[in-house]
Design an enzyme around this catalytic site. Structure first.
Site, PDB file in Angstrom:
ATOM      1  N   ASN A 230      11.923  34.552 -15.257  1.00 15.53           N
ATOM      2  CA  ASN A 230      12.373  35.232 -16.475  1.00 15.53           C
ATOM      3  C   ASN A 230      12.545  36.731 -16.269  1.00 15.53           C
ATOM      4  O   ASN A 230      13.390  37.360 -16.900  1.00 15.53           O
ATOM      5  CB  ASN A 230      11.385  34.983 -17.622  1.00 15.53           C
ATOM      6  CG  ASN A 230      11.611  33.632 -18.268  1.00 15.53           C
ATOM      7  OD1 ASN A 230      12.581  32.949 -17.967  1.00 15.53           O
ATOM      8  ND2 ASN A 230      10.713  33.236 -19.151  1.00 15.53           N
TER       9      ASN A 230
ATOM     10  N   HIS B 171       3.768  27.879 -16.194  1.00 14.60           N
ATOM     11  CA  HIS B 171       5.029  28.166 -16.872  1.00 14.60           C
ATOM     12  C   HIS B 171       6.107  27.183 -16.429  1.00 14.60           C
ATOM     13  O   HIS B 171       6.568  27.226 -15.285  1.00 14.60           O
ATOM     14  CB  HIS B 171       5.454  29.621 -16.581  1.00 14.60           C
ATOM     15  CG  HIS B 171       6.682  30.022 -17.334  1.00 14.60           C
ATOM     16  ND1 HIS B 171       7.700  30.738 -16.764  1.00 14.60           N
ATOM     17  CD2 HIS B 171       7.060  29.779 -18.612  1.00 14.60           C
ATOM     18  CE1 HIS B 171       8.648  30.920 -17.664  1.00 14.60           C
ATOM     19  NE2 HIS B 171       8.286  30.361 -18.792  1.00 14.60           N
TER      20      HIS B 171
ATOM     21  N   GLU C 288       5.939  27.701 -12.446  1.00 18.49           N
ATOM     22  CA  GLU C 288       5.334  28.965 -12.008  1.00 18.49           C
ATOM     23  C   GLU C 288       3.843  28.910 -12.342  1.00 18.49           C
ATOM     24  O   GLU C 288       3.475  28.669 -13.495  1.00 18.49           O
ATOM     25  CB  GLU C 288       5.988  30.151 -12.722  1.00 18.49           C
ATOM     26  CG  GLU C 288       7.406  30.408 -12.261  1.00 18.49           C
ATOM     27  CD  GLU C 288       8.080  31.566 -12.999  1.00 18.49           C
ATOM     28  OE1 GLU C 288       8.982  32.180 -12.414  1.00 18.49           O
ATOM     29  OE2 GLU C 288       7.725  31.842 -14.161  1.00 18.49           O
TER      30      GLU C 288
ATOM     31  N   SER D 167       6.017  32.612 -21.873  1.00 19.51           N
ATOM     32  CA  SER D 167       7.052  33.090 -20.950  1.00 19.51           C
ATOM     33  C   SER D 167       7.067  34.602 -20.884  1.00 19.51           C
ATOM     34  O   SER D 167       7.761  35.169 -20.055  1.00 19.51           O
ATOM     35  CB  SER D 167       8.418  32.562 -21.387  1.00 19.51           C
ATOM     36  OG  SER D 167       8.620  32.798 -22.754  1.00 19.51           O
TER      37      SER D 167
HETATM   38  N1  3HC Z   1      15.625  14.799 -20.741  1.00 23.32           N
HETATM   39  C1  3HC Z   1      15.939  13.955 -19.757  1.00 23.32           C
HETATM   40  N2  3HC Z   1      17.030  14.078 -18.981  1.00 23.32           N
HETATM   41  C2  3HC Z   1      17.873  15.087 -19.286  1.00 23.32           C
HETATM   42  C3  3HC Z   1      17.614  16.017 -20.315  1.00 23.32           C
HETATM   43  C4  3HC Z   1      16.429  15.843 -21.076  1.00 23.32           C
HETATM   44  N3  3HC Z   1      16.072  16.658 -22.072  1.00 23.32           N
HETATM   45  N4  3HC Z   1      18.621  16.946 -20.340  1.00 23.32           N
HETATM   46  C5  3HC Z   1      19.467  16.603 -19.371  1.00 23.32           C
HETATM   47  N5  3HC Z   1      19.023  15.494 -18.724  1.00 23.32           N
HETATM   48  C6  3HC Z   1      19.615  14.813 -17.582  1.00 23.32           C
HETATM   49  C7  3HC Z   1      20.768  13.949 -18.003  1.00 23.32           C
HETATM   50  O1  3HC Z   1      20.350  12.628 -18.270  1.00 23.32           O
HETATM   51  C8  3HC Z   1      21.687  14.002 -16.799  1.00 23.32           C
HETATM   52  O2  3HC Z   1      21.290  13.056 -15.835  1.00 23.32           O
HETATM   53  P1  3HC Z   1      22.389  12.442 -14.846  1.00 23.32           P
HETATM   54  O3  3HC Z   1      22.927  13.592 -14.057  1.00 23.32           O
HETATM   55  O4  3HC Z   1      21.630  11.470 -14.015  1.00 23.32           O
HETATM   56  O5  3HC Z   1      23.388  11.820 -15.734  1.00 23.32           O
HETATM   57  C9  3HC Z   1      21.425  15.372 -16.210  1.00 23.32           C
HETATM   58  O6  3HC Z   1      20.167  15.829 -16.727  1.00 23.32           O
HETATM   59  C10 3HC Z   1      22.507  16.334 -16.582  1.00 23.32           C
HETATM   60  O7  3HC Z   1      22.593  16.383 -18.000  1.00 23.32           O
HETATM   61  P2  3HC Z   1      23.960  16.485 -18.822  1.00 23.32           P
HETATM   62  O8  3HC Z   1      25.026  15.715 -18.119  1.00 23.32           O
HETATM   63  O9  3HC Z   1      23.670  16.170 -20.246  1.00 23.32           O
HETATM   64  O10 3HC Z   1      24.333  17.999 -18.907  1.00 23.32           O
HETATM   65  P3  3HC Z   1      24.391  19.077 -17.789  1.00 23.32           P
HETATM   66  O11 3HC Z   1      25.029  18.554 -16.563  1.00 23.32           O
HETATM   67  O12 3HC Z   1      24.980  20.256 -18.470  1.00 23.32           O
HETATM   68  O13 3HC Z   1      22.854  19.406 -17.470  1.00 23.32           O
HETATM   69  C11 3HC Z   1      21.004  20.813 -17.791  1.00 23.32           C
HETATM   70  C12 3HC Z   1      21.990  19.853 -18.450  1.00 23.32           C
HETATM   71  C13 3HC Z   1      20.045  20.026 -16.907  1.00 23.32           C
HETATM   72  C14 3HC Z   1      20.221  21.465 -18.938  1.00 23.32           C
HETATM   73  C15 3HC Z   1      21.813  21.850 -16.932  1.00 23.32           C
HETATM   74  O14 3HC Z   1      22.864  22.391 -17.693  1.00 23.32           O
HETATM   75  C16 3HC Z   1      20.952  22.978 -16.427  1.00 23.32           C
HETATM   76  O15 3HC Z   1      20.264  22.862 -15.436  1.00 23.32           O
HETATM   77  N6  3HC Z   1      21.017  24.146 -17.120  1.00 23.32           N
HETATM   78  C17 3HC Z   1      20.225  25.308 -16.795  1.00 23.32           C
HETATM   79  C18 3HC Z   1      18.935  25.206 -17.528  1.00 23.32           C
HETATM   80  C19 3HC Z   1      18.031  26.363 -17.227  1.00 23.32           C
HETATM   81  O16 3HC Z   1      18.398  27.364 -16.629  1.00 23.32           O
HETATM   82  N7  3HC Z   1      16.775  26.219 -17.689  1.00 23.32           N
HETATM   83  C20 3HC Z   1      15.797  27.244 -17.522  1.00 23.32           C
HETATM   84  C21 3HC Z   1      15.769  28.053 -18.774  1.00 23.32           C
HETATM   85  S1  3HC Z   1      14.587  29.375 -18.661  1.00 23.32           S
HETATM   86  C22 3HC Z   1      13.164  28.665 -19.227  1.00 23.32           C
HETATM   87  O17 3HC Z   1      13.088  27.531 -19.582  1.00 23.32           O
HETATM   88  C23 3HC Z   1      11.985  29.535 -19.246  1.00 23.32           C
HETATM   89  C24 3HC Z   1      11.432  29.712 -20.624  1.00 23.32           C
HETATM   90  O18 3HC Z   1      10.287  30.543 -20.503  1.00 23.32           O
HETATM   91  C25 3HC Z   1      12.380  30.305 -21.626  1.00 23.32           C
END
Ligand code: 3HC
Length: 310
Positions: A215, A165, A177, A144
Site C-alpha cells: 500500500n 495484512h 504481509e 492497511s
Molecule cells: N472469490 C473467488 N474467486 C474470485 C473472486 C472472489 N471474490 N474474484 C475473482 N475470482 C476468480 C474468478 O472466479 C476467476 O477465476 P478463473 O480465472 O478461474 O475464471 C478469476 O478470479 C478472475 O476473475 P474475473 O474473471 O471475474 O475478473 P478479473 O479477471 O478481472 O479478475 C481480480 C478479478 C482477481 C480482482 C483481478 O482483476 C485482480 O487481480 N485485480 C487486482 C486486485 C488488487 O490489486 N487487489 C489488491 C488491492 S489492495 C488491498 O487489498 C490492500 C487493502 O489494504 C486495501
C-alpha cells in the site's frame, strides 16, 4: 436448514492449548476483508468463528462467502461434482458465526481483526479481547494504514501481537504481509508465517511502517492517477486502459479504487497526509472527498469512478 453454524448450536473446546499450531481462528469484522479471511481459513482446514456487530452484517458476509466459495470450488474441481460439493460443505461446516466478539475468542489460537480503520475503536476491542482470550492466543490486525504498535498498546500481549495484512479479494490474492513490531516474539512470528502458508499464501515480512510494502507504493500511484485526470491530461477510462494494456496491470487505477473502496482509500490518504504533511505524494485530491460525500464508494455502493449493475 441453516447453511452456517451459530455459536448457540456449536461450541469449541474451551481448553487452552499451548501449541504454536494455529487451528482455531476468530475473525472480527465480516466486511470484504474479514469475510475473505474467514472463508480462506475455513477452506484450508481451520475452525473459524466470524464475528460482526449485527445479523445483517453477518448475513451479507455469508452470501458473499457462499458465492465466492462456489467459484473457488468450480475452479479447483473443474465444475460441479461430488468433490466440489464436499469441499464447499466441509469449509462451511468449519465456519461458525457470532455477533459477540468477547465470547468468540475463548478457544481461539489466533484472532484476526478486520474492523473499521479507527485506532480508538480497534484499541477498545483489543482491550476487551485481551481479558477474554486464553494466554496463548495470538492477536493480529489486518489494518492497511494504522500502526500495529499503537493498536497493540491496548493489550498486555505485545509479544503475541502482529500484523496480518491480506489483499482483496482474499480468496484470489496470494500475498500476505506479516508485520512484526519490536515486541513480536519469534514464536509468534513463526506461528503467523505457518498460518499464512497453511492458508496458501506467500508471506513477506515488513516493519510497522505506514502502508507496509504494497500500500505504501500503490496508494501514491492511485492518488497521482486522480491528479492526472483532475489536470485534464487524460480520461479515467484511458488511464485505466493505458495501465492495463501498457503496464500489464490486472486493473487500472480507477477500477482498483472502485474495487478497494474509495471511502477506504480516502481514509488512508487523509491519515497519511497528516503523518507526512510535506510529502506531495500523500496530498488528498479533491475528487476523492467529493465522491465520498456523494456516497460513491465504488463497487460496494453501486457507483464510484464507474457505475455498476446489481
Ligand atoms: N472469490 C473467488 N474467486 C474470485 C473472486 C472472489 N471474490 N474474484 C475473482 N475470482 C476468480 C474468478 O472466479 C476467476 O477465476 P478463473 O480465472 O478461474 O475464471 C478469476 O478470479 C478472475 O476473475 P474475473 O474473471 O471475474 O475478473 P478479473 O479477471 O478481472 O479478475 C481480480 C478479478 C482477481 C480482482 C483481478 O482483476 C485482480 O487481480 N485485480 C487486482 C486486485 C488488487 O490489486 N487487489 C489488491 C488491492 S489492495 C488491498 O487489498 C490492500 C487493502 O489494504 C486495501
Amino acid at each position: 436448514m441453516a447453511l452456517f453454524n451459530s455459536l448457540s448450536t456449536r461450541t469449541f473446546s474451551q481448553s487452552a492449548r499451548m501449541s504454536a499450531a494455529i487451528q482455531n481462528v476468530t475473525v472480527i469484522g465480516s466486511g470484504l476483508m474479514g469475510a475473505g479471511i474467514a472463508q480462506v481459513a475455513a477452506q484450508t482446514g481451520h475452525k473459524v468463528t466470524m464475528v460482526d456487530i449485527d445479523d445483517a452484517a453477518v448475513e451479507k458476509a455469508q452470501k458473499r462467502i457462499g458465492d465466492s466459495i462456489q467459484r473457488i470450488a468450480k475452479k479447483k474441481f473443474g465444475g460441479e461434482s461430488a468433490e466440489a460439493n464436499k469441499f464447499i460443505s466441509d469449509a462451511i461446516g468449519r465456519l461458525t458465526i457470532s455477533t459477540d466478539a468477547v465470547s468468540s475468542v475463548g478457544s481461539a489460537d489466533l484472532v484476526v481483526e478486520a474492523i473499521v480503520e479507527n485506532l480508538d475503536v480497534k484499541k477498545k476491542l483489543f482491550t476487551q479481547l485481551d481479558q477474554a482470550a486464553p494466554s496463548h492466543t495470538i492477536f493480529a490486525s489486518n489494518t492497511s494504514s494504522l500502526s500495529i504498535a499503537k493498536i497493540a498498546d491496548a493489550t498486555n500481549r505485545k509479544d503475541r501481537f502482529g500484523g496480518l495484512h491480506f489483499f482483496n479479494p482474499v480468496p484470489v490474492m496470494k500475498l500476505l504481509e506479516i508485520v512484526r513490531i519490536s515486541e513480536t516474539s519469534e514464536d509468534t512470528y513463526n506461528a503467523m508465517k505457518t498460518f499464512g502458508k497453511n492458508m496458501g499464501k506467500v508471506s513477506v515480512l515488513c516493519k510497522d511502517n505506514p502502508g507496509f510494502i504494497a500500500n505504501r507504493l500503490v496508494v501514491p500511484y492511485l492518488l497521482s492517477a486522480v491528479r492526472m485526470v483532475e489536470r485534464g491530461d487524460a480520461t479515467t477510462r484511458d488511464v485505466d486502459t493505458a495501465l492495463k494494456l501498457g503496464g500489464g496491470f490486472p486493473m487500472g487505477p480507477f477500477e482498483l479504487f472502485d474495487h478497494i473502496g474509495i471511502d477506504t482509500l480516502l481514509f488512508v490518504s487523509e491519515h497519511w497526509e497528516k503523518l507526512f504533511p510535506d510529502d506531495q505524494a500523500f496530498k488528498v485530491p479533491p475528487t476523492l472527498t467529493k465522491l465520498v460525500k456523494e456516497g460513491k464508494f465504488g463497487k460496494k455502493s453501486g457507483e464510484g469512478f464507474y457505475k455498476y449493475g446489481n
